[in-house]
Motif scaffolding. Structure first.
Motif, PDB file in Angstrom:
ATOM      1  N   ARG A 291       0.810  -1.220   0.000  1.00  0.00           N
ATOM      2  CA  ARG A 291       0.000   0.000   0.000  1.00  0.00           C
ATOM      3  C   ARG A 291       0.840   1.267   0.000  1.00  0.00           C
ATOM      4  NH1 ARG A 291      -3.756  -2.450   4.399  1.00  0.00           N
ATOM      5  NH2 ARG A 291      -5.263  -3.512   3.088  1.00  0.00           N
ATOM      6  N   GLU A 292       1.941   1.241   0.727  1.00  0.00           N
ATOM      7  CA  GLU A 292       2.756   2.448   0.863  1.00  0.00           C
ATOM      8  C   GLU A 292       3.705   2.669  -0.315  1.00  0.00           C
ATOM      9  OE1 GLU A 292       4.642   2.644   4.674  1.00  0.00           O
ATOM     10  OE2 GLU A 292       2.792   2.082   5.696  1.00  0.00           O
ATOM     11  N   THR A 293       4.346   1.604  -0.785  1.00  0.00           N
ATOM     12  CA  THR A 293       5.356   1.760  -1.836  1.00  0.00           C
ATOM     13  C   THR A 293       4.825   1.461  -3.235  1.00  0.00           C
ATOM     14  OG1 THR A 293       6.140  -0.524  -1.685  1.00  0.00           O
ATOM     15  CG2 THR A 293       7.173   1.098  -0.222  1.00  0.00           C
ATOM     16  N   GLY A 294       3.750   0.682  -3.325  1.00  0.00           N
ATOM     17  CA  GLY A 294       3.212   0.292  -4.622  1.00  0.00           C
ATOM     18  C   GLY A 294       3.996  -0.821  -5.292  1.00  0.00           C
ATOM     19  N   ARG A 295       5.001  -1.352  -4.587  1.00  0.00           N
ATOM     20  CA  ARG A 295       5.813  -2.437  -5.148  1.00  0.00           C
ATOM     21  C   ARG A 295       5.144  -3.792  -4.881  1.00  0.00           C
ATOM     22  NH1 ARG A 295      11.427  -0.990  -2.524  1.00  0.00           N
ATOM     23  NH2 ARG A 295      11.193  -3.198  -2.075  1.00  0.00           N
ATOM     24  N   PRO A 296       5.378  -4.774  -5.772  1.00  0.00           N
ATOM     25  CA  PRO A 296       4.825  -6.118  -5.553  1.00  0.00           C
ATOM     26  C   PRO A 296       5.293  -6.705  -4.223  1.00  0.00           C
ATOM     27  CG  PRO A 296       5.758  -5.924  -7.750  1.00  0.00           C
ATOM     28  CD  PRO A 296       6.156  -4.698  -7.003  1.00  0.00           C
ATOM     29  N   ARG A 297       4.443  -7.530  -3.615  1.00  0.00           N
ATOM     30  CA  ARG A 297       4.756  -8.105  -2.308  1.00  0.00           C
ATOM     31  C   ARG A 297       5.422  -9.472  -2.398  1.00  0.00           C
ATOM     32  NH1 ARG A 297      -0.372  -7.700   1.266  1.00  0.00           N
ATOM     33  NH2 ARG A 297       1.115  -8.440   2.799  1.00  0.00           N
ATOM     34  N   GLY A 298       5.631  -9.999  -3.619  1.00  0.00           N
ATOM     35  CA  GLY A 298       6.357 -11.255  -3.761  1.00  0.00           C
ATOM     36  C   GLY A 298       5.486 -12.501  -3.805  1.00  0.00           C
ATOM     37  N   PHE A 299       4.171 -12.305  -3.927  1.00  0.00           N
ATOM     38  CA  PHE A 299       3.279 -13.454  -4.083  1.00  0.00           C
ATOM     39  C   PHE A 299       2.140 -13.075  -5.016  1.00  0.00           C
ATOM     40  CE2 PHE A 299       1.719 -11.199  -0.349  1.00  0.00           C
ATOM     41  CZ  PHE A 299       0.355 -11.163  -0.544  1.00  0.00           C
ATOM     42  N   ALA A 300       1.400 -14.098  -5.438  1.00  0.00           N
ATOM     43  CA  ALA A 300       0.305 -13.861  -6.386  1.00  0.00           C
ATOM     44  C   ALA A 300      -0.807 -14.881  -6.172  1.00  0.00           C
ATOM     45  CB  ALA A 300       0.818 -13.962  -7.816  1.00  0.00           C
ATOM     46  N   PHE A 301      -1.958 -14.589  -6.740  1.00  0.00           N
ATOM     47  CA  PHE A 301      -3.083 -15.515  -6.781  1.00  0.00           C
ATOM     48  C   PHE A 301      -3.426 -15.757  -8.246  1.00  0.00           C
ATOM     49  CE2 PHE A 301      -3.457 -13.379  -2.720  1.00  0.00           C
ATOM     50  CZ  PHE A 301      -3.662 -14.439  -1.847  1.00  0.00           C
ATOM     51  N   VAL A 302      -3.547 -17.028  -8.603  1.00  0.00           N
ATOM     52  CA  VAL A 302      -3.889 -17.410  -9.971  1.00  0.00           C
ATOM     53  C   VAL A 302      -5.203 -18.183  -9.910  1.00  0.00           C
ATOM     54  CG1 VAL A 302      -3.165 -18.662 -12.043  1.00  0.00           C
ATOM     55  CG2 VAL A 302      -1.443 -17.540 -10.601  1.00  0.00           C
ATOM     56  N   THR A 303      -6.186 -17.757 -10.699  1.00  0.00           N
ATOM     57  CA  THR A 303      -7.495 -18.397 -10.718  1.00  0.00           C
ATOM     58  C   THR A 303      -7.658 -19.192 -12.010  1.00  0.00           C
ATOM     59  OG1 THR A 303      -8.410 -16.570  -9.434  1.00  0.00           O
ATOM     60  CG2 THR A 303      -9.985 -18.020 -10.538  1.00  0.00           C
ATOM     61  N   PHE A 304      -8.082 -20.441 -11.864  1.00  0.00           N
ATOM     62  CA  PHE A 304      -8.319 -21.335 -12.996  1.00  0.00           C
ATOM     63  C   PHE A 304      -9.812 -21.554 -13.178  1.00  0.00           C
ATOM     64  CE2 PHE A 304      -4.054 -22.265 -11.607  1.00  0.00           C
ATOM     65  CZ  PHE A 304      -3.361 -22.442 -12.792  1.00  0.00           C
ATOM     66  N   GLU A 305     -10.183 -22.174 -14.294  1.00  0.00           N
ATOM     67  CA  GLU A 305     -11.599 -22.443 -14.551  1.00  0.00           C
ATOM     68  C   GLU A 305     -12.151 -23.557 -13.662  1.00  0.00           C
ATOM     69  OE1 GLU A 305     -12.516 -23.027 -18.664  1.00  0.00           O
ATOM     70  OE2 GLU A 305     -12.580 -20.867 -18.981  1.00  0.00           O
ATOM     71  N   THR A 306     -11.322 -24.545 -13.335  1.00  0.00           N
ATOM     72  CA  THR A 306     -11.814 -25.669 -12.540  1.00  0.00           C
ATOM     73  C   THR A 306     -10.866 -25.969 -11.379  1.00  0.00           C
ATOM     74  OG1 THR A 306     -10.631 -27.383 -13.767  1.00  0.00           O
ATOM     75  CG2 THR A 306     -12.805 -26.732 -14.611  1.00  0.00           C
TER      76      THR A 306
END
Length: 82
Positions: free
Chosen positions: A38-53
Motif C-alpha cells: 500500500r505504501e510503496t506500490g511495489r509487488p509483495r512477492g506473491f500472487a493468486f492465480v485463478t483457474f476455470e476448474t
C-alpha cells in the motif's frame, strides 16, 4: 472447492501476463492478481492465480510447485477460501 492457487516467492519483476502464460500449462487461467504494498506500490512477492476448474488448480500445484521462474523457486498451494 477452490479454483485459485497461492503462489509464493515470485520474482519482484514478474508480471501478471508472465504468470498467466506460465500457469496456462496447467489449465485455462481466468485471472492473475499480484498484490502490491500500500505504501510503496511495489509487488509483495506473491500472487493468486485463478483457474476455470478445481482440477486445473490442483494440476498447477502438482506441476508447478518447486519449479523455477525468473530465478526464483515457486511455492504453489491451493488458496484458502475466505
Amino acid at each position: 472447492m477452490t479454483t485459485q492457487v497461492f503462489v509464493a516467492n515470485i520474482n519482484f519483476q514478474s508480471t501478471e501476463q508472465e504468470l498467466a502464460e506460465y500457469f496456462s500449462r496447467a489449465g485455462r487461467v481466468r485471472a492473475v492478481r499480484i498484490p502490491k504494498d500500500r505504501e510503496t506500490g511495489r509487488p509483495r512477492g506473491f500472487a493468486f492465480v485463478t483457474f476455470e476448474t478445481e482440477e486445473q488448480a490442483r494440476q498447477a500445484v502438482w506441476s508447478c510447485d518447486g519449479e523455477s521462474l525468473g530465478s526464483r523457486r515457486l511455492k504453489v498451494r491451493l488458496a484458502e477460501e475466505q
